[in-house]
Each structure stands twice: as structure tokens, then as C-alpha cells.
Scaffold this motif. Structure first.
Motif, PDB file in Angstrom:
ATOM      1  N   MET A   1       0.841  -1.198   0.000  1.00  0.00           N
ATOM      2  CA  MET A   1       0.000   0.000   0.000  1.00  0.00           C
ATOM      3  C   MET A   1       0.876   1.248   0.000  1.00  0.00           C
ATOM      4  SD  MET A   1      -3.146  -0.807   2.620  1.00  0.00           S
ATOM      5  CE  MET A   1      -2.073  -0.978   4.027  1.00  0.00           C
ATOM      6  N   MET A   2       0.406   2.275  -0.681  1.00  0.00           N
ATOM      7  CA  MET A   2       1.165   3.514  -0.745  1.00  0.00           C
ATOM      8  C   MET A   2       1.210   4.190   0.616  1.00  0.00           C
ATOM      9  SD  MET A   2       0.636   6.881  -3.141  1.00  0.00           S
ATOM     10  CE  MET A   2      -0.945   7.287  -2.406  1.00  0.00           C
ATOM     11  N   ARG A   3       2.408   4.593   1.040  1.00  0.00           N
ATOM     12  CA  ARG A   3       2.579   5.304   2.303  1.00  0.00           C
ATOM     13  C   ARG A   3       2.888   6.777   2.028  1.00  0.00           C
ATOM     14  NH1 ARG A   3       6.917   6.570   6.203  1.00  0.00           N
ATOM     15  NH2 ARG A   3       6.124   6.324   8.331  1.00  0.00           N
ATOM     16  N   GLU A   4       2.206   7.658   2.753  1.00  0.00           N
ATOM     17  CA  GLU A   4       2.482   9.085   2.725  1.00  0.00           C
ATOM     18  C   GLU A   4       2.561   9.582   4.158  1.00  0.00           C
ATOM     19  OE1 GLU A   4      -0.079  10.898  -0.889  1.00  0.00           O
ATOM     20  OE2 GLU A   4      -1.194   9.579   0.481  1.00  0.00           O
ATOM     21  N   ILE A   5       3.222  10.711   4.349  1.00  0.00           N
ATOM     22  CA  ILE A   5       3.286  11.339   5.656  1.00  0.00           C
ATOM     23  C   ILE A   5       2.643  12.715   5.553  1.00  0.00           C
ATOM     24  CG2 ILE A   5       4.755  12.222   7.489  1.00  0.00           C
ATOM     25  CD1 ILE A   5       4.707   9.183   7.257  1.00  0.00           C
ATOM     26  N   LEU A   6       1.628  12.952   6.363  1.00  0.00           N
ATOM     27  CA  LEU A   6       0.976  14.256   6.429  1.00  0.00           C
ATOM     28  C   LEU A   6       1.643  15.040   7.557  1.00  0.00           C
ATOM     29  CD1 LEU A   6      -2.782  14.823   5.978  1.00  0.00           C
ATOM     30  CD2 LEU A   6      -1.547  16.093   7.718  1.00  0.00           C
ATOM     31  N   LEU A   7       2.088  16.270   7.275  1.00  0.00           N
ATOM     32  CA  LEU A   7       2.955  17.004   8.199  1.00  0.00           C
ATOM     33  C   LEU A   7       2.466  18.426   8.426  1.00  0.00           C
ATOM     34  CD1 LEU A   7       6.756  17.093   8.426  1.00  0.00           C
ATOM     35  CD2 LEU A   7       5.632  19.220   7.786  1.00  0.00           C
ATOM     36  N   ASP A   8       2.680  18.921   9.659  1.00  0.00           N
ATOM     37  CA  ASP A   8       2.440  20.337   9.956  1.00  0.00           C
ATOM     38  C   ASP A   8       3.429  20.785  11.028  1.00  0.00           C
ATOM     39  OD1 ASP A   8       0.948  22.793   9.573  1.00  0.00           O
ATOM     40  OD2 ASP A   8       0.192  22.490  11.597  1.00  0.00           O
TER      41      ASP A   8
ATOM     42  N   ASP B   1       9.120   8.575   2.029  1.00  0.00           N
ATOM     43  CA  ASP B   1       7.798   8.648   1.409  1.00  0.00           C
ATOM     44  C   ASP B   1       7.388  10.085   1.109  1.00  0.00           C
ATOM     45  OD1 ASP B   1       7.083   5.737   1.690  1.00  0.00           O
ATOM     46  OD2 ASP B   1       7.454   6.241   3.788  1.00  0.00           O
ATOM     47  N   PRO B   2       6.383  10.271   0.241  1.00  0.00           N
ATOM     48  CA  PRO B   2       5.870  11.624  -0.031  1.00  0.00           C
ATOM     49  C   PRO B   2       5.388  12.293   1.253  1.00  0.00           C
ATOM     50  CG  PRO B   2       5.006  10.059  -1.640  1.00  0.00           C
ATOM     51  CD  PRO B   2       5.698   9.250  -0.589  1.00  0.00           C
ATOM     52  N   ILE B   3       5.573  13.620   1.309  1.00  0.00           N
ATOM     53  CA  ILE B   3       5.184  14.405   2.483  1.00  0.00           C
ATOM     54  C   ILE B   3       4.093  15.385   2.071  1.00  0.00           C
ATOM     55  CG2 ILE B   3       5.960  16.038   4.238  1.00  0.00           C
ATOM     56  CD1 ILE B   3       8.769  14.810   3.920  1.00  0.00           C
ATOM     57  N   VAL B   4       2.930  15.271   2.676  1.00  0.00           N
ATOM     58  CA  VAL B   4       1.758  16.088   2.372  1.00  0.00           C
ATOM     59  C   VAL B   4       1.655  17.190   3.416  1.00  0.00           C
ATOM     60  CG1 VAL B   4      -0.741  16.101   2.007  1.00  0.00           C
ATOM     61  CG2 VAL B   4       0.607  14.038   1.464  1.00  0.00           C
ATOM     62  N   ALA B   5       1.572  18.452   2.970  1.00  0.00           N
ATOM     63  CA  ALA B   5       1.437  19.562   3.914  1.00  0.00           C
ATOM     64  C   ALA B   5       0.652  20.682   3.263  1.00  0.00           C
ATOM     65  CB  ALA B   5       2.815  20.064   4.362  1.00  0.00           C
ATOM     66  N   HIS B   6       0.027  21.492   4.106  1.00  0.00           N
ATOM     67  CA  HIS B   6      -0.741  22.637   3.622  1.00  0.00           C
ATOM     68  C   HIS B   6       0.185  23.846   3.591  1.00  0.00           C
ATOM     69  CE1 HIS B   6      -4.660  24.003   2.408  1.00  0.00           C
ATOM     70  NE2 HIS B   6      -4.568  25.077   3.183  1.00  0.00           N
TER      71      HIS B   6
END
Length: 237
Positions: free
Chosen positions: A1-8, A85-90
Motif C-alpha cells: 500500500m502507498m505510504r504518505e506522511i501528512l505534516l504540519d 515517502d511523499p510528504i503532504v502539507a498545507h
């Protein structure tokens, strides 16, 4: 499964060039865009004062950070959690910039921009000309903002996890997604299980519907459709 990290992150101010530092960092693990329940969260002693404007936004005081670890103390654990892994942030360039500044102080390499997923950029592409703040997106997607009296990294990550799914198209019905026990325990956004239900129409209901339509529509075109296969009926004129 694809892993991503959501960060703030939360910081002492807005400019790394002026020596501003990270004071809070939160990461949430996603698998196939959904929270798994695993997360990394730490408050950091920046070793400097916090700008009053910044404190009004996130509500974190200098006094509350005395005795917290310095960034060097959490860097290895943070990097291990981020992995490759990809890092997701606003507004991801802001968070990446502050992390890079902290890593540079420790002679560590910067984060690859190839890993960056910026939800602000996604929102502006999907909704051009409309506000793309986290608050605005939560309101657009009817996500509860009642706890967001200040901007703290942990709560913002939880909200962004829900926003991210909606920006990608929302939770699709019929996938059978069920919240894991760890996700519920961590208080993270959980997927909603949905099922499809077959509705069977009785002959009496069909006759009542036909009688209703006959009062308003003469020779409706759909009367020539064979509903068993979607093709025109054999006796259609």
C-alpha cells in the motif's frame, strides 16, 4: 500500500532568514491516503523568543516550551518516521523551508522537493479563485472546526487528513473502508464505511408511476426502452 506522511509545523515566526525556529511538529502516517493511527508529535524548545503575532495564531508561549527537547534531540526520530515517502502539507514550501533550516543546523541534507505534496496547490487548481486556507477548505467540505480555536500542529494534521481525502475526490462508496482501532484511539479522521443497497420496485409501484406520468407526459420516449438491457424495445415504432 502507498505510504504518505501528512505534516504540519508551528514556528516562532514566519522567516527562517530572521532565525525563526520550529516549536511544534506533527506527522500522521497515511496508507492509500487514509490515516493508519501511527503518528509523530513533539514540542520543541526553540532557544529564542516567539513573535507576539505568531503566538496569537498558535497559542504556544515561550514559557510552555522550557524543558522541552531541542530540535537536535528529535531529529533522528522525525527522520525515521518520515522515511523516504511523499510528504503532504498545507502550504508545504513553508514547512519544508523550516525543516530544511533545522536540518542545516545539524549538517543534515534538505528534504527532496520531489517528495512534496502541497494541498494549497491542489486546492487552487481544483477551485481556482476560491480561498484555499485550511479553514476555508474545512467549511467547503463540512468538516468540524469547533475545536480549532488556535493553530496547533496536531489538530491541523487531523483536519488536513480529512481535507486531503476530499481534495482527491472524497471517500468512494462501496469500498468497505473501516476505521482501525488505532485510528479511533488516536482521535484521527476515520474513513466511513458505505454499502450499496438494491431497491426492488413492485408491479403496483410501476403501475402507479406510469399512471402519474400519463397525466403530464404524452408518449414519453422512455416507454420504448427495454429496461432489461437498456435497448429500445423490439416493438418500438
Amino acid at each position: 500500500m502507498m505510504r504518505e506522511i501528512l505534516l504540519d509545523t508551528e514556528t516562532t515566526g514566519l522567516e527562517t532568514a530572521l532565525g525563526h525556529r520550529i516549536i511544534e511538529v506533527c506527522c500522521i502516517e497515511l496508507r492509500n491516503h487514509m490515516p493508519t493511527g501511527r503518528h509523530f508529535h513533539a514540542f520543541v524548545d526553540p532557544g529564542r523568543d516567539i513573535d507576539p503575532d505568531a503566538e496569537r495564531v498558535h497559542g504556544i508561549s515561550r514559557a510552555s516550551l522550557i524543558g522541552k527537547p531541542v530540535f537536535a534531540d528529535i531529529a533522528d526520530a522525525l527522520l525515521a518516521f518520515l522515511g523516504d515517502d511523499p510528504i503532504v502539507a498545507h502550504n508545504a514550501p513553508f514547512d519544508f523551508g523550516f525543516l530544511d533550516a533545522e536540518f542545516a543546523r545539524l549538517s543534515l541534507p534538505p528534504l527532496s522537493r520531489a517528495r512534496m505534496v502541497d494541498t494549497v496547490a491542489i486546492a487552487r487548481k481544483k477551485y481556482p479563485g476560491l480561498p484555499a486556507s485550511l479553514d476555508a477548505l474545512c467549511r467547503r467540505f463540512d468538516i468540524d472546526l469547533s475545536q480549532r480555536t488556535t493553530h496547533n500542529a496536531l489538530l491541523d494534521c487531523r483536519l488536513l487528513a480529512q481535507v486531503y481525502v476530499e481534495l482527491l475526490g472524497g471517500r468512494q462508496p462501496g469500498l468497505g473502508l473501516v476505521a482501525s482501532r488505532s485510528s479511533r484511539a488516536a482521535g484521527l479522521a476515520a474513513p466511513v464505511a458505505r454499502t450499496q443497497r438494491l431497491v426492488v420496485v413492485t408491479e403496483a409501484e410501476l403501475e402507479a408511476h406510469a399512471a402519474f406520468l400519463a397525466r403530464y407526459v404524452k408518449d414519453p420516449f422512455w416507454s420504448s426502452i427495454d429496461h432489461s438491457n437498456g435497448e429500445p424495445a423490439a416493438n418500438a415504432g
